[in-house]
Enzyme design. Structure first.
Site, short mmCIF file in Angstrom:
data_model
loop_
_atom_site.label_atom_id
_atom_site.label_comp_id
_atom_site.label_asym_id
_atom_site.label_seq_id
_atom_site.Cartn_x
_atom_site.Cartn_y
_atom_site.Cartn_z
N ASP A 50 4.18 -20.42 -10.79
CA ASP A 50 4.04 -21.34 -9.67
C ASP A 50 5.29 -22.21 -9.53
OD1 ASP A 50 2.19 -22.79 -7.66
OD2 ASP A 50 2.96 -24.41 -8.92
N TYR A 55 10.74 -28.49 -6.20
CA TYR A 55 10.83 -28.67 -7.64
C TYR A 55 12.32 -28.72 -8.00
CZ TYR A 55 5.82 -27.70 -7.99
OH TYR A 55 4.45 -27.74 -7.86
N GLN A 180 -4.49 -25.05 -3.64
CA GLN A 180 -3.96 -25.72 -4.84
C GLN A 180 -4.14 -27.23 -4.69
OE1 GLN A 180 0.21 -26.03 -7.39
NE2 GLN A 180 -0.24 -24.19 -6.20
#
Length: 287
Positions: A50, A55, A180
Site C-alpha cells: 500500500d 507518502y 480504506q
C-alpha cells in the site's frame, strides 16, 4: 500466506499487506533498508503493498514512495507477478502538512504521474481516492479515475476515508473494489458507522489504515490489559493480537501494517496464525 479476493475482482491478494508510508516520510530509513524491508515482505508471501502519491516529505518529494516500491520490485530476484500495488491520490504535502485536493485536473495529472512512478508499463493495480474534498463532488473527483480505467491506466478503483453514503455515490461513477478507513483499538468507528458491515455485505475489501494506532500510539498497546494478557497467553506480540483481532472482525478486512525494520514485518505476518475465540474478541471489545 493466506490469500483473499480483492473486492469483487478475480485478483487475489495476501491476507496481510505492507504499508509503505513510513519508508518515505520525514525520518525515513536509508533507501537500502527500505528496499530490504519490501523484499522481506515479498519473501514472506505478502503480495499487497500500500502506497500513495503523498507518502513523501513534502511537495518537492511527491511520489517518493511509489518510486521506491517500483525500484524494490525491479531489484527483487523472485517472482513478482502476483504482487498488487495499491496507491492513492488526492492529498497534498505543502511544507509537510496534509491537505485535500479533489480537483479533477489535479487528480488526472497525479494519476498519470503515479502510473509513471510505478513503472509506466502496466496499469496501476489499485488506485484509491485518498480523502473526499468537500470543494468538489465525489462524482467530479472520481471522473478522472473512471477515464483512467477506460484508458487502461488503472485496473481497479477504491476509496479512502469515505462514509457509506459516499461509497454508494462513488459506486455510481465507477466500480469500487476497496475501502480504506482508519480502524484500530482506539478508533473503532467502522464498527458503528456501517462501513465495515457495508463492505462485508457488498464484497468490498476493507483496508484498516493505521491498524496499530500509528507511531504515537503503537507503544501504548502494551498498556491495554486485554491485549497484553492475550499476547502473553499466546506467546506472541501485542501487535499480532491487534492484527488478528482486526482480521477476526470480518472476512473482508485486510490489515496493512507498516514496517521500517525486517523484524516488524516478520512479526506482523505471524498474526495470520493467531486465532481468537469469541470470548477473547469480547474481552478486547470491552477494553
Amino acid at each position: 500466506m493466506k490469500r483473499k479476493k480483492l473486492g469483487n475482482s478475480n485478483f487475489n491478494i495476501s491476507a496481510i499487506g505492507l504499508g509503505g508510508m513510513p519508508l518515505s516520510l520525514s525520518g525515513r530509513p536509508p533507501e537500502s533498508q527500505a528496499i530490504a524491508v519490501i523484499h522481506r515482505a515479498l519473501d514472506l508471501g505478502i503480495t499487497l503493498i500500500d502506497t500513495a502519491d503523498s507518502y513523501c516529505e513534502d511537495q518537492s518529494d511527491k511520489h517518493h514512495n511509489e518510486h521506491l516500491i517500483a525500484k524494490a520490485l525491479q531489484e527483487y530476484t523472485g517472482d513478482i507477478r502476483a504482487v498488487t500495488v495499491a496507491t492513492k491520490g488526492g492529498l497534498m504535502r505543502p511544507q509537510g502538512a496534509w491537505t485535500r485536493n479533489g480537483n479533477p485536473h489535479h487528480l488526472r495529472k497525479t494519476i498519470r504521474e503515479s502510473f509513471e512512478a510505478l513503472g509506466g508499463n502496466q496499469p496501476i493495480d489499485l488506485w484509491q481516492y485518498h480523502s473526499p474534498d468537500p470543494a468538489y463532488t465525489i462524482e467530479a473527483a472520481l471522473a478522472p479515475a473512471k477515464e483512467a480505467v477506460e484508458a487502461g491506466i488503472i485496473r481497479f478503483v477504491g476509496v479512502s476515508n469515505f462514509s457509506v453514503e459516499q461509497i454508494k455515490r462513488a459506486r455510481d461513477v465507477v466500480e469500487i473494489v476497496s475501502v480504506q478507513n482508519q480502524y484500530n483499538p482506539w478508533h473503532r468507528q467502522p464498527e458503528s458507522d456501517g462501513v465495515l458491515e457495508y463492505c462485508e455485505a457488498e464484497n468490498l475489501t476493507f483496508f484498516p489504515w493505521s491498524p496499530l494506532g500509528g507511531s504515537r500510539r503503537v507503544t501504548s498497546l502494551q498498556d491495554m490489559p486485554a491485549i497484553a494478557s492475550l499476547a502473553a497467553e499466546k506467546n506472541v506480540s501485542v501487535y499480532c493480537i491487534v492484527l488478528a483481532w482486526l482480521m477476526a472482525k470480518s472476512p473482508c478486512v485486510v490489515p496493512i501494517p507498516a514496517a521500517t525494520k525486517l523484524s516488524s514485518i516478520e512479526d506482523s505476518v505471524k498474526a495470520i496464525e493467531v486465532k481468537l475465540t469469541d470470548e477473547e474478541l469480547q474481552k478486547i471489545a470491552a477494553s
